[in-house]
Design a protein around this motif. Structure first.
Motif, mmCIF file in Angstrom:
data_model
loop_
_atom_site.group_PDB
_atom_site.id
_atom_site.type_symbol
_atom_site.label_atom_id
_atom_site.label_comp_id
_atom_site.label_asym_id
_atom_site.label_seq_id
_atom_site.Cartn_x
_atom_site.Cartn_y
_atom_site.Cartn_z
ATOM 1 N N THR A 135 -71.194 44.237 -63.320
ATOM 2 C CA THR A 135 -72.227 45.078 -63.931
ATOM 3 C C THR A 135 -72.106 45.003 -65.447
ATOM 4 O O THR A 135 -70.996 44.913 -65.980
ATOM 5 C CB THR A 135 -72.099 46.541 -63.421
ATOM 6 O OG1 THR A 135 -73.253 47.286 -63.831
ATOM 7 C CG2 THR A 135 -70.863 47.249 -63.958
ATOM 8 N N PRO A 136 -73.236 45.035 -66.173
ATOM 9 C CA PRO A 136 -73.153 44.985 -67.634
ATOM 10 C C PRO A 136 -72.742 46.328 -68.222
ATOM 11 O O PRO A 136 -73.164 47.380 -67.730
ATOM 12 C CB PRO A 136 -74.585 44.636 -68.060
ATOM 13 C CG PRO A 136 -75.448 45.044 -66.940
ATOM 14 C CD PRO A 136 -74.627 45.006 -65.687
ATOM 15 N N VAL A 137 -71.891 46.301 -69.262
ATOM 16 C CA VAL A 137 -71.461 47.522 -69.949
ATOM 17 C C VAL A 137 -71.610 47.314 -71.449
ATOM 18 O O VAL A 137 -71.228 46.280 -71.985
ATOM 19 C CB VAL A 137 -69.990 47.876 -69.611
ATOM 20 C CG1 VAL A 137 -69.487 49.012 -70.504
ATOM 21 C CG2 VAL A 137 -69.850 48.266 -68.145
ATOM 22 N N GLN A 138 -72.174 48.329 -72.104
ATOM 23 C CA GLN A 138 -72.349 48.300 -73.558
ATOM 24 C C GLN A 138 -71.224 49.106 -74.193
ATOM 25 O O GLN A 138 -71.012 50.255 -73.809
ATOM 26 C CB GLN A 138 -73.708 48.950 -73.880
ATOM 27 C CG GLN A 138 -74.009 49.098 -75.339
ATOM 28 C CD GLN A 138 -74.463 47.777 -75.963
ATOM 29 O OE1 GLN A 138 -75.176 47.004 -75.332
ATOM 30 N NE2 GLN A 138 -74.024 47.523 -77.178
ATOM 31 N N SER A 139 -70.476 48.513 -75.107
ATOM 32 C CA SER A 139 -69.466 49.272 -75.846
ATOM 33 C C SER A 139 -70.044 49.656 -77.200
ATOM 34 O O SER A 139 -70.263 48.804 -78.048
ATOM 35 C CB SER A 139 -68.194 48.452 -76.052
ATOM 36 O OG SER A 139 -67.378 49.134 -76.993
ATOM 37 N N GLY A 157 -69.420 47.733 -80.492
ATOM 38 C CA GLY A 157 -70.677 47.009 -80.691
ATOM 39 C C GLY A 157 -70.750 45.729 -79.882
ATOM 40 O O GLY A 157 -71.320 44.736 -80.321
ATOM 41 N N THR A 158 -70.155 45.759 -78.676
ATOM 42 C CA THR A 158 -70.172 44.566 -77.836
ATOM 43 C C THR A 158 -70.773 44.899 -76.474
ATOM 44 O O THR A 158 -70.957 46.073 -76.130
ATOM 45 C CB THR A 158 -68.736 44.037 -77.601
ATOM 46 O OG1 THR A 158 -67.933 45.110 -77.113
ATOM 47 C CG2 THR A 158 -68.120 43.507 -78.875
ATOM 48 N N ARG A 159 -71.063 43.853 -75.733
ATOM 49 C CA ARG A 159 -71.602 44.006 -74.391
ATOM 50 C C ARG A 159 -70.823 43.042 -73.510
ATOM 51 O O ARG A 159 -70.538 41.917 -73.920
ATOM 52 C CB ARG A 159 -73.085 43.608 -74.425
ATOM 53 C CG ARG A 159 -73.878 44.091 -73.242
ATOM 54 C CD ARG A 159 -75.351 43.763 -73.495
ATOM 55 N NE ARG A 159 -76.088 43.759 -72.233
ATOM 56 C CZ ARG A 159 -76.518 44.866 -71.654
ATOM 57 N NH1 ARG A 159 -76.310 46.031 -72.201
ATOM 58 N NH2 ARG A 159 -77.161 44.808 -70.493
ATOM 59 N N TYR A 160 -70.416 43.489 -72.342
ATOM 60 C CA TYR A 160 -69.651 42.595 -71.477
ATOM 61 C C TYR A 160 -70.012 42.826 -70.005
ATOM 62 O O TYR A 160 -70.601 43.854 -69.662
ATOM 63 C CB TYR A 160 -68.143 42.792 -71.697
ATOM 64 C CG TYR A 160 -67.642 44.216 -71.502
ATOM 65 C CD1 TYR A 160 -67.198 44.640 -70.254
ATOM 66 C CD2 TYR A 160 -67.618 45.125 -72.553
ATOM 67 C CE1 TYR A 160 -66.745 45.938 -70.062
ATOM 68 C CE2 TYR A 160 -67.165 46.422 -72.369
ATOM 69 C CZ TYR A 160 -66.729 46.820 -71.134
ATOM 70 O OH TYR A 160 -66.300 48.104 -70.942
ATOM 71 N N GLU A 161 -69.639 41.862 -69.177
ATOM 72 C CA GLU A 161 -69.863 41.969 -67.725
ATOM 73 C C GLU A 161 -68.567 42.451 -67.096
ATOM 74 O O GLU A 161 -67.587 41.706 -67.013
ATOM 75 C CB GLU A 161 -70.232 40.592 -67.145
ATOM 76 C CG GLU A 161 -71.618 40.119 -67.461
ATOM 77 C CD GLU A 161 -72.705 40.886 -66.719
ATOM 78 O OE1 GLU A 161 -72.464 41.355 -65.581
ATOM 79 O OE2 GLU A 161 -73.800 41.036 -67.296
ATOM 80 N N LEU A 162 -68.552 43.682 -66.673
ATOM 81 C CA LEU A 162 -67.382 44.228 -65.985
ATOM 82 C C LEU A 162 -67.308 43.553 -64.612
ATOM 83 O O LEU A 162 -68.281 43.557 -63.869
ATOM 84 C CB LEU A 162 -67.595 45.733 -65.841
ATOM 85 C CG LEU A 162 -66.419 46.617 -65.554
ATOM 86 C CD1 LEU A 162 -65.365 46.478 -66.648
ATOM 87 C CD2 LEU A 162 -66.882 48.073 -65.490
ATOM 88 N N THR A 163 -66.144 42.962 -64.336
ATOM 89 C CA THR A 163 -66.054 42.112 -63.146
ATOM 90 C C THR A 163 -64.813 42.414 -62.320
ATOM 91 O O THR A 163 -63.720 42.595 -62.868
ATOM 92 C CB THR A 163 -65.982 40.619 -63.585
ATOM 93 O OG1 THR A 163 -67.133 40.320 -64.384
ATOM 94 C CG2 THR A 163 -65.941 39.677 -62.389
ATOM 95 N N VAL A 164 -64.987 42.477 -61.005
ATOM 96 C CA VAL A 164 -63.836 42.621 -60.113
ATOM 97 C C VAL A 164 -64.084 41.780 -58.860
ATOM 98 O O VAL A 164 -65.202 41.739 -58.346
ATOM 99 C CB VAL A 164 -63.575 44.114 -59.753
ATOM 100 C CG1 VAL A 164 -64.757 44.753 -59.048
ATOM 101 C CG2 VAL A 164 -62.301 44.281 -58.923
ATOM 102 N N ALA A 165 -63.057 41.086 -58.414
ATOM 103 C CA ALA A 165 -63.174 40.307 -57.173
ATOM 104 C C ALA A 165 -63.326 41.289 -56.010
ATOM 105 O O ALA A 165 -62.603 42.288 -55.941
ATOM 106 C CB ALA A 165 -61.925 39.456 -56.982
#
Ligand code: G4P
Length: 191
Positions: free
Chosen positions: A94-98, A102-110
């Motif tokens: 899921t995408p998360v905005q910090s 000031g960054t955006r990342y894809e929170l990922t879990v197997a």
């Protein structure tokens, strides 16, 4: 929790009204005895909730979350902010905005490390806008599990994270609650 507010009062440095530097014990050098105290405090607070798994987000959440997992006798899983070929495959994302960074990342879990039917304790080092916690909650729900509690080492109570998480129905327990900051001064919420 007095031990955390005391440590912040002693070593924390308010960079400005928004950002607190605690890299002598949490974000760079890590005081593992302090982390043990954090883990024990989280475990004591959430012990009756039937926790089966502790989740956190890399990287600074791993130490306190790991000590909580150890105290509760359950597995620790850290979610990744960067995907790689190694994490590719069957994953929840899921995408998360910090806002702080000031960054955006894809929170990922197997998906194999987030099975259905788990009671998850989410632990993080800072609570600011609550976006990381809400992202984790989305993935936990998608996996068919439930968040049984949220444990935070340092909550910035002047930012909307706690309100957002409580409005979503989560039990938030913070070891230190910062009420306000300005350069050189840190004020805490009264216990
Ligand atoms: P949110 O999840 O509550 O919405 O917070 P936000 O995105 O705004 O913050 C994301 C990152 O910024 C997190 O680190 C968090 O620990 C850090 N952060 C937020 N407020 C402060 C602060 O006052 N002081 C410090 N030192 N850090 C803060 P991260 O990107 O996950 O980094 P790391 O875990 O790899 O260290």
């Amino acid at each position: 929790m007095k031990f955390m507010t005391e440590r912040i009062a002693r070593e924390g440095r308010a960079l400005n009204e928004d950002v607190l530097l605690v890299d002598s014990f949490l974000n760079h050098q890590v005081d593992m005895e302090l982390m043990r105290q954090c883990g024990d405090a989280f475990a004591e607070h959430f012990r009756g909730k039937g926790i089966t798994r502790v989740l956190t987000v890399e990287s600074s959440g791993i130490a306190p979350a790991g000590m909580a997992a150890l105290a509760l006798g359950v597995p620790l899983v850290f979610l990744k902010k960067k995907t790689s070929r190694i994490t590719a495959g069957d994953v929840y994302q899921t995408p998360v905005q910090s806002f702080t960074k000031g960054t955006r990342y894809e929170l990922t879990v197997a998906s194999r490390y987030l099975p259905a039917g788990e009671k998850v304790l989410f632990i993080d080092d800072f609570l600011a806008m609550g976006e990381a916690a809400l992202g984790v909650a989305r993935l936990v729900k998608e996996a068919g599990s439930a968040i049984a509690g949220i444990g935070i080492v340092i909550e910035k109570s002047f930012q909307p994270g706690r309100k957002k998480l409580e409005a979503a129905g989560f039990d938030v327990f913070s070891l230190a609650r910062v009420k306000a900051m300005r350069e050189g001064a840190i004020e805490f919420v009264e216990e």
